[in-house]
Design a protein around this motif. Structure first.
Motif, PDB file in Angstrom:
ATOM      1  N   PHE A 247      31.196  -6.550 101.500  1.00 41.25           N
ATOM      2  CA  PHE A 247      29.918  -6.800 101.061  1.00 41.25           C
ATOM      3  C   PHE A 247      29.339  -6.047 102.594  1.00 41.25           C
ATOM      4  N   ARG A 248      28.123  -5.422 101.608  1.00 36.79           N
ATOM      5  CA  ARG A 248      27.454  -4.363 103.061  1.00 36.79           C
ATOM      6  C   ARG A 248      26.192  -5.291 103.749  1.00 36.79           C
ATOM      7  N   ILE A 249      25.610  -5.233 104.706  1.00 35.23           N
ATOM      8  CA  ILE A 249      24.937  -5.727 104.896  1.00 35.23           C
ATOM      9  C   ILE A 249      23.838  -4.720 105.608  1.00 35.23           C
ATOM     10  N   ALA A 250      22.671  -4.330 104.743  1.00 35.20           N
ATOM     11  CA  ALA A 250      21.058  -4.176 105.079  1.00 35.20           C
ATOM     12  C   ALA A 250      20.270  -4.603 106.005  1.00 35.20           C
ATOM     13  N   ARG A 251      20.225  -3.461 107.197  1.00 37.88           N
ATOM     14  CA  ARG A 251      19.369  -3.571 108.770  1.00 37.88           C
ATOM     15  C   ARG A 251      18.906  -3.080 108.841  1.00 37.88           C
ATOM     16  N   GLY A 252      17.636  -4.495 109.717  1.00 42.44           N
ATOM     17  CA  GLY A 252      16.502  -3.460 110.109  1.00 42.44           C
ATOM     18  C   GLY A 252      15.099  -4.086 109.358  1.00 42.44           C
ATOM     19  N   GLU A 253      13.702  -3.938 109.324  1.00 41.72           N
ATOM     20  CA  GLU A 253      12.608  -4.464 109.275  1.00 41.72           C
ATOM     21  C   GLU A 253      12.900  -4.963 107.606  1.00 41.72           C
ATOM     22  N   ASP A 254      13.013  -3.287 106.870  1.00 41.70           N
ATOM     23  CA  ASP A 254      12.927  -3.455 106.333  1.00 41.70           C
ATOM     24  C   ASP A 254      13.697  -4.052 104.561  1.00 41.70           C
ATOM     25  N   ALA A 255      14.813  -4.238 105.006  1.00 46.39           N
ATOM     26  CA  ALA A 255      15.926  -4.983 104.897  1.00 46.39           C
ATOM     27  C   ALA A 255      15.706  -5.762 103.915  1.00 46.39           C
TER      28      ALA A 255
END
Length: 255
Positions: A247-255
């Protein structure tokens, strides 16, 4: 008592898994109808393996009329088909969905789904009469999502489920149906996907120890040669170098 020579129709036989399967089955004493779009390659394959063993059938499986005419044109010694190997298929550029071209999505659907079911439907009466077998080439992409897999993965999931449902519909008729789900196989597949960009295709396989077409040909022959009472429902095969994506996790305000 003489034993009747069995006949297999293999789509996508101009290269890769299909060509390797044609060579494997002919070597094991089968007759093969080698189907594909590139007539010159099919003719060369028939010359290589012998016209008594291989009948080249040039057609585009996306065209139902070509399928009907092609099946009707088969010589007498190749008409009694015992095994259908639906191998033809393709993936087109791996752009993310918002950047993908709709025409390329439709081409994958027409080839991987519509063509496969059209040919299967055309051959079903004979396969039922001979208590034959159908082997559909799906993909590990049917089972695991990945970025830019979108329509290709969807079409291969269809192939897997179609195989299982077809097996249910043929219950009690003695027809075997198998879904083969390969991972990375080194063929012209990536060359097609990257629109003949050899550098991009080579980069996928470099140092990857991918499966070879002959590995799949051996698997297809093993499935076909199982006793009549044995059905391999589905079989996923990967190179040792390939495993399941995490699994992948996108990080940041726009994720």
């Amino acid at each position: 008592m003489s034993v009747r020579t069995r006949t297999a129709l293999i789509t996508g036989a101009t290269a890769g898994i299909g060509e390797a399967a044609a060579r494997k089955f002919v070597g094991a004493g089968w007759r093969v109808i080698a189907a594909g779009r590139r007539a010159d390659r099919l003719e060369a394959l028939a010359d290589s393996l012998g016209r008594d063993s291989v009948h080249p059938l040039s057609l585009d499986i996306r065209d139902a009329n070509q399928i009907a005419k092609g099946v009707a044109s088969l010589p007498a010694q190749f008409r009694d088909i015992d095994l259908l190997i639906n191998n033809a298929g393709l993936a087109l550029p791996d752009a993310p969905s918002p950047a993908a071209e709709l025409d390329q999505w439709k081409t994958m659907i027409d080839t991987n789904i519509t063509g496969l079911v059209s040919l299967t439907h055309a051959l079903l009466p004979g396969l039922i009469a001979r208590r034959g077998a159908i082997i559909n080439i799906s993909s590990a992409a049917a089972n695991y999502p990945y970025a830019a897999g979108h329509v290709y993965g969807g079409t291969k999931a269809f192939v897997r489920q179609f195989s299982l449902c077809l097996r249910s519909d043929l219950h009690g008729k003695g027809v075997r149906v198998t879904s083969i789900e390969p991972g990375l196989v080194e063929t012209e597949f990536m060359l097609v996907r990257y629109l003949q960009d050899e550098n991009a295709a080579d980069a996928v396989y470099r140092h990857a120890s991918a499966l070879k077409p002959e590995d799949l040909a051996d698997t297809l022959h093993w499935v076909a040669e199982q006793p009549p009472h044995v059905n391999i429902n589905s079989l996923e095969i990967m190179p040792t170098s390939q495993s399941f994506a995490g699994f992948r996790i996108a990080r940041g305000e726009d994720a």
